[in-house]
Design a protein around this motif. Structure first.
Motif, PDB file in Angstrom:
ATOM      1  N   HIS A  76       0.818  -1.223   0.000  1.00  0.00           N
ATOM      2  CA  HIS A  76       0.000   0.000   0.000  1.00  0.00           C
ATOM      3  C   HIS A  76       0.848   1.268   0.000  1.00  0.00           C
ATOM      4  N   SER A  77       1.998   1.254   0.674  1.00  0.00           N
ATOM      5  CA  SER A  77       2.846   2.466   0.663  1.00  0.00           C
ATOM      6  C   SER A  77       3.546   2.621  -0.690  1.00  0.00           C
ATOM      7  N   LEU A  78       3.906   1.507  -1.331  1.00  0.00           N
ATOM      8  CA  LEU A  78       4.505   1.588  -2.669  1.00  0.00           C
ATOM      9  C   LEU A  78       3.510   2.146  -3.673  1.00  0.00           C
ATOM     10  N   VAL A  79       2.271   1.644  -3.597  1.00  0.00           N
ATOM     11  CA  VAL A  79       1.237   2.096  -4.527  1.00  0.00           C
ATOM     12  C   VAL A  79       0.854   3.545  -4.235  1.00  0.00           C
ATOM     13  N   ALA A  80       0.850   3.936  -2.957  1.00  0.00           N
ATOM     14  CA  ALA A  80       0.477   5.305  -2.592  1.00  0.00           C
ATOM     15  C   ALA A  80       1.496   6.325  -3.094  1.00  0.00           C
ATOM     16  N   SER A  81       2.726   5.908  -3.297  1.00  0.00           N
ATOM     17  CA  SER A  81       3.751   6.837  -3.768  1.00  0.00           C
ATOM     18  C   SER A  81       3.612   7.146  -5.260  1.00  0.00           C
ATOM     19  N   TRP A  82       2.833   6.381  -5.978  1.00  0.00           N
ATOM     20  CA  TRP A  82       2.625   6.645  -7.395  1.00  0.00           C
ATOM     21  C   TRP A  82       1.729   7.865  -7.562  1.00  0.00           C
ATOM     22  N   GLU A  83       1.912   8.560  -8.636  1.00  0.00           N
ATOM     23  CA  GLU A  83       1.177   9.816  -8.869  1.00  0.00           C
ATOM     24  C   GLU A  83      -0.094   9.626  -9.687  1.00  0.00           C
ATOM     25  N   ASN A  84      -0.348   8.439 -10.168  1.00  0.00           N
ATOM     26  CA  ASN A  84      -1.521   8.175 -10.984  1.00  0.00           C
ATOM     27  C   ASN A  84      -2.770   8.253 -10.115  1.00  0.00           C
ATOM     28  N   PHE A  86      -5.785   7.077 -10.620  1.00  0.00           N
ATOM     29  CA  PHE A  86      -6.497   5.798 -10.557  1.00  0.00           C
ATOM     30  C   PHE A  86      -5.844   4.869  -9.531  1.00  0.00           C
ATOM     31  N   VAL A  87      -4.527   4.822  -9.543  1.00  0.00           N
ATOM     32  CA  VAL A  87      -3.792   3.960  -8.617  1.00  0.00           C
ATOM     33  C   VAL A  87      -3.994   4.445  -7.189  1.00  0.00           C
ATOM     34  N   LYS A  88      -4.002   5.765  -6.979  1.00  0.00           N
ATOM     35  CA  LYS A  88      -4.228   6.309  -5.632  1.00  0.00           C
ATOM     36  C   LYS A  88      -5.633   5.952  -5.137  1.00  0.00           C
ATOM     37  N   GLN A  89      -6.608   6.053  -6.028  1.00  0.00           N
ATOM     38  CA  GLN A  89      -7.973   5.703  -5.640  1.00  0.00           C
ATOM     39  C   GLN A  89      -8.080   4.209  -5.359  1.00  0.00           C
ATOM     40  N   LEU A  90      -7.435   3.395  -6.179  1.00  0.00           N
ATOM     41  CA  LEU A  90      -7.420   1.948  -5.950  1.00  0.00           C
ATOM     42  C   LEU A  90      -6.781   1.627  -4.603  1.00  0.00           C
ATOM     43  N   ASN A  91      -5.715   2.339  -4.267  1.00  0.00           N
ATOM     44  CA  ASN A  91      -5.051   2.134  -2.993  1.00  0.00           C
ATOM     45  C   ASN A  91      -5.978   2.495  -1.832  1.00  0.00           C
ATOM     46  N   SER A  92      -6.654   3.631  -1.935  1.00  0.00           N
ATOM     47  CA  SER A  92      -7.506   4.069  -0.826  1.00  0.00           C
ATOM     48  C   SER A  92      -8.764   3.209  -0.688  1.00  0.00           C
ATOM     49  N   ILE A  93      -9.271   2.688  -1.776  1.00  0.00           N
ATOM     50  CA  ILE A  93     -10.511   1.896  -1.721  1.00  0.00           C
ATOM     51  C   ILE A  93     -10.231   0.428  -1.419  1.00  0.00           C
ATOM     52  N   LEU A  94      -9.172  -0.136  -1.981  1.00  0.00           N
ATOM     53  CA  LEU A  94      -8.969  -1.582  -1.898  1.00  0.00           C
ATOM     54  C   LEU A  94      -7.737  -1.986  -1.104  1.00  0.00           C
ATOM     55  N   ILE A  95      -6.585  -1.504  -1.478  1.00  0.00           N
ATOM     56  CA  ILE A  95      -5.339  -2.027  -0.913  1.00  0.00           C
ATOM     57  C   ILE A  95      -5.147  -1.611   0.546  1.00  0.00           C
ATOM     58  N   GLN A  96      -5.369  -0.346   0.866  1.00  0.00           N
ATOM     59  CA  GLN A  96      -5.172   0.127   2.240  1.00  0.00           C
ATOM     60  C   GLN A  96      -6.112  -0.562   3.232  1.00  0.00           C
ATOM     61  N   PRO A  97      -7.424  -0.703   2.935  1.00  0.00           N
ATOM     62  CA  PRO A  97      -8.295  -1.428   3.890  1.00  0.00           C
ATOM     63  C   PRO A  97      -7.898  -2.889   4.075  1.00  0.00           C
ATOM     64  N   ILE A  98      -7.497  -3.543   2.987  1.00  0.00           N
ATOM     65  CA  ILE A  98      -7.060  -4.938   3.110  1.00  0.00           C
ATOM     66  C   ILE A  98      -5.809  -5.016   3.982  1.00  0.00           C
ATOM     67  N   HIS A  99      -4.892  -4.099   3.778  1.00  0.00           N
ATOM     68  CA  HIS A  99      -3.661  -4.068   4.565  1.00  0.00           C
ATOM     69  C   HIS A  99      -3.974  -3.841   6.052  1.00  0.00           C
TER      70      HIS A  99
END
Length: 140
Positions: A76-84, A86-99
């Motif tokens: 989640h921290s690797l994905v959050a560092s990306w500037e895209n 869509f990827v940031k939204q995916l991180n906040s909706i899916l990856i961060q809660p799972i983590h």
């Protein structure tokens, strides 16, 4: 008690003496078997196979590997560092809660008393031993 048995026996004999047995037709067996086959064809039996233990272990291994990757690499921290966006939204909706859920589960697992782990290991050992014992008994 014997009088009742004798009475029943006489009664049954009297009933059977009045009844004549019929002779089945020549194609009786064929007709019965045709009916059975028609019933079998219309109401076919389906057997559900159990999932083999090998496939179940593979699925458990893949899930365990995915959990280790999510926790170990801090995806989640690797994905959050990306500037895209869509990827940031995916991180906040899916990856961060799972983590977060996985971290809380791991924290709860480490806080369990040791007796729980002893019971789990003992239960798994009994299941494995039972499987080996059944295989050994069937082979001999």
């Amino acid at each position: 008690m014997q009088k009742d048995d004798i009475y029943k026996d006489k009664f049954i004999k009297q009933l059977l003496s009045d009844v004549e047995l019929e002779q089945p037709s020549n194609d009786f067996t064929k007709n019965v078997m045709d009916d059975v086959m028609q019933d079998w064809l219309t109401n076919s039996v389906s057997v559900k196979k159990k999932m083999p233990i090998k496939n179940l272990l593979i699925i458990i291994g893949i899930v365990f590997l995915a959990v280790l990757i999510l926790l170990g690499t801090d995806v989640h921290s690797l994905v959050a560092s990306w500037e895209n966006p869509f990827v940031k939204q995916l991180n906040s909706i899916l990856i961060q809660p799972i983590h977060d859920v996985l971290l809380s589960v791991v924290d709860r697992m480490f806080s369990l008393p040791r007796i729980v782990y002893i019971i789990i290991v003992a239960g798994i050992s009994l299941v494995v031993f039972d499987g080996f014992a059944k295989k050994m008994l069937h082979q001999s």
